[in-house]
Design a protein around this motif. Structure first.
Motif, mmCIF file in Angstrom:
data_model
loop_
_atom_site.group_PDB
_atom_site.id
_atom_site.type_symbol
_atom_site.label_atom_id
_atom_site.label_comp_id
_atom_site.label_asym_id
_atom_site.label_seq_id
_atom_site.Cartn_x
_atom_site.Cartn_y
_atom_site.Cartn_z
ATOM 1 N N GLY A 70 -29.190 -43.019 -39.260
ATOM 2 C CA GLY A 70 -29.914 -44.280 -39.412
ATOM 3 C C GLY A 70 -29.226 -45.258 -40.347
ATOM 4 O O GLY A 70 -29.774 -46.304 -40.679
ATOM 5 N N ALA A 71 -28.015 -44.923 -40.761
ATOM 6 C CA ALA A 71 -27.276 -45.780 -41.687
ATOM 7 C C ALA A 71 -26.418 -46.786 -40.920
ATOM 8 O O ALA A 71 -25.732 -46.413 -39.977
ATOM 9 C CB ALA A 71 -26.370 -44.937 -42.574
ATOM 10 N N GLY A 87 -7.976 -57.021 -45.383
ATOM 11 C CA GLY A 87 -7.914 -56.219 -44.166
ATOM 12 C C GLY A 87 -9.213 -55.459 -43.960
ATOM 13 O O GLY A 87 -9.931 -55.164 -44.916
ATOM 14 N N PHE A 88 -9.514 -55.160 -42.728
ATOM 15 C CA PHE A 88 -10.770 -54.478 -42.416
ATOM 16 C C PHE A 88 -10.759 -53.055 -42.963
ATOM 17 O O PHE A 88 -9.760 -52.353 -42.869
ATOM 18 C CB PHE A 88 -11.015 -54.457 -40.904
ATOM 19 N N GLN A 89 -11.883 -52.683 -43.547
ATOM 20 C CA GLN A 89 -12.093 -51.323 -44.042
ATOM 21 C C GLN A 89 -13.488 -50.880 -43.617
ATOM 22 O O GLN A 89 -14.381 -51.692 -43.430
ATOM 23 C CB GLN A 89 -11.954 -51.259 -45.558
ATOM 24 N N ARG A 90 -13.653 -49.590 -43.448
ATOM 25 C CA ARG A 90 -14.947 -49.065 -43.022
ATOM 26 C C ARG A 90 -15.949 -49.077 -44.175
ATOM 27 O O ARG A 90 -15.573 -49.035 -45.332
ATOM 28 C CB ARG A 90 -14.795 -47.652 -42.479
ATOM 29 N N TYR A 91 -17.219 -49.151 -43.794
ATOM 30 C CA TYR A 91 -18.295 -49.061 -44.771
ATOM 31 C C TYR A 91 -19.447 -48.247 -44.203
ATOM 32 O O TYR A 91 -19.602 -48.110 -42.993
ATOM 33 C CB TYR A 91 -18.793 -50.450 -45.201
ATOM 34 N N ILE A 92 -20.256 -47.716 -45.112
ATOM 35 C CA ILE A 92 -21.496 -47.016 -44.785
ATOM 36 C C ILE A 92 -22.541 -47.586 -45.737
ATOM 37 O O ILE A 92 -22.311 -47.651 -46.945
ATOM 38 C CB ILE A 92 -21.392 -45.496 -45.029
ATOM 39 N N SER A 93 -23.689 -47.985 -45.211
ATOM 40 C CA SER A 93 -24.713 -48.568 -46.070
ATOM 41 C C SER A 93 -26.040 -47.858 -45.863
ATOM 42 O O SER A 93 -26.816 -48.209 -44.978
ATOM 43 C CB SER A 93 -24.847 -50.065 -45.777
ATOM 44 N N VAL A 94 -26.313 -46.879 -46.692
ATOM 45 C CA VAL A 94 -27.568 -46.140 -46.609
ATOM 46 C C VAL A 94 -28.677 -46.930 -47.307
ATOM 47 O O VAL A 94 -29.798 -47.015 -46.826
ATOM 48 C CB VAL A 94 -27.425 -44.736 -47.231
ATOM 49 N N GLU A 109 -13.474 -37.875 -49.346
ATOM 50 C CA GLU A 109 -14.909 -38.025 -49.594
ATOM 51 C C GLU A 109 -15.524 -39.027 -48.603
ATOM 52 O O GLU A 109 -16.603 -38.794 -48.059
ATOM 53 C CB GLU A 109 -15.137 -38.495 -51.031
ATOM 54 N N PHE A 110 -14.812 -40.129 -48.394
ATOM 55 C CA PHE A 110 -15.329 -41.122 -47.455
ATOM 56 C C PHE A 110 -15.381 -40.547 -46.038
ATOM 57 O O PHE A 110 -16.357 -40.739 -45.324
ATOM 58 C CB PHE A 110 -14.497 -42.411 -47.467
ATOM 59 N N GLU A 111 -14.344 -39.850 -45.632
ATOM 60 C CA GLU A 111 -14.300 -39.255 -44.290
ATOM 61 C C GLU A 111 -15.453 -38.288 -44.071
ATOM 62 O O GLU A 111 -16.061 -38.269 -43.003
ATOM 63 C CB GLU A 111 -12.956 -38.549 -44.044
ATOM 64 N N GLU A 112 -15.750 -37.491 -45.091
ATOM 65 C CA GLU A 112 -16.852 -36.543 -44.982
ATOM 66 C C GLU A 112 -18.188 -37.294 -44.819
ATOM 67 O O GLU A 112 -19.005 -36.939 -43.966
ATOM 68 C CB GLU A 112 -16.913 -35.642 -46.213
ATOM 69 N N SER A 113 -18.379 -38.332 -45.605
ATOM 70 C CA SER A 113 -19.611 -39.143 -45.497
ATOM 71 C C SER A 113 -19.679 -39.819 -44.135
ATOM 72 O O SER A 113 -20.754 -39.890 -43.519
ATOM 73 C CB SER A 113 -19.653 -40.182 -46.606
ATOM 74 N N TRP A 114 -18.559 -40.319 -43.645
ATOM 75 C CA TRP A 114 -18.498 -40.989 -42.348
ATOM 76 C C TRP A 114 -18.909 -40.010 -41.238
ATOM 77 O O TRP A 114 -19.685 -40.342 -40.356
ATOM 78 C CB TRP A 114 -17.102 -41.538 -42.104
ATOM 79 N N ARG A 115 -18.370 -38.795 -41.295
ATOM 80 C CA ARG A 115 -18.719 -37.779 -40.292
ATOM 81 C C ARG A 115 -20.208 -37.441 -40.338
ATOM 82 O O ARG A 115 -20.842 -37.285 -39.297
ATOM 83 C CB ARG A 115 -17.884 -36.512 -40.495
ATOM 84 N N GLU A 116 -20.744 -37.293 -41.525
ATOM 85 C CA GLU A 116 -22.152 -36.918 -41.674
ATOM 86 C C GLU A 116 -23.112 -38.022 -41.253
ATOM 87 O O GLU A 116 -24.133 -37.756 -40.628
ATOM 88 C CB GLU A 116 -22.453 -36.555 -43.129
#
Length: 119
Positions: A70-71, A87-94, A109-116
């Motif tokens: 749901g993020a 440059g474009f970078q990924r983000y996650i916004s919980v 750490e970011f990759e693990e959060s991205w996968r989850e």
């Protein structure tokens, strides 16, 4: 006009407005409701990401979607202190306090959060 009649009319008006709102909401399909919810979450995600970048007005977004948790997830590009796009970078916004930009944490750490949360 007596107070009782005024209250009764007010109550009837309130009930009529509530029914009208219910009918309007009931007319939406599940897909429409889901799409509206995704748009709201995406807008909130953008807001929280803008709070994290150096120049919020310069933020450009692409490849946005709602992750399995749901993020809001996606990519952002914004200007740095020198006025240059980084440059474009990924983000996650919980949530406001739980908004991650790829540059802010270790890559693993970011990759693990991205996968989850996103995939």
């Amino acid at each position: 006009m007596s107070l009782a009649i005024t209250l009764r009319r007010g109550a009837l008006l309130s009930v009529a407005l509530a029914l009208l709102a219910c009918v309007a909401a009931c007319g939406k399909t599940a897909a429409q409701k889901q799409q509206e919810e995704a748009a709201t979450l995406t807008t909130l995600g953008e807001k929280y990401v803008r709070e994290k970048v150096r120049d919020p007005a310069s933020a450009q977004f692409r490849n946005q979607f709602i992750g399995k948790g749901g993020a809001p997830c996606g990519e952002v590009n914004a200007k740095d202190a020198f006025g240059t796009y980084i440059g474009f970078q990924r983000y996650i916004s919980v949530a406001r306090e739980l908004t991650l930009l790829a540059q802010d944490v270790a890559p693993a750490e970011f990759e693990e959060s991205w996968r989850e949360l996103c995939r």
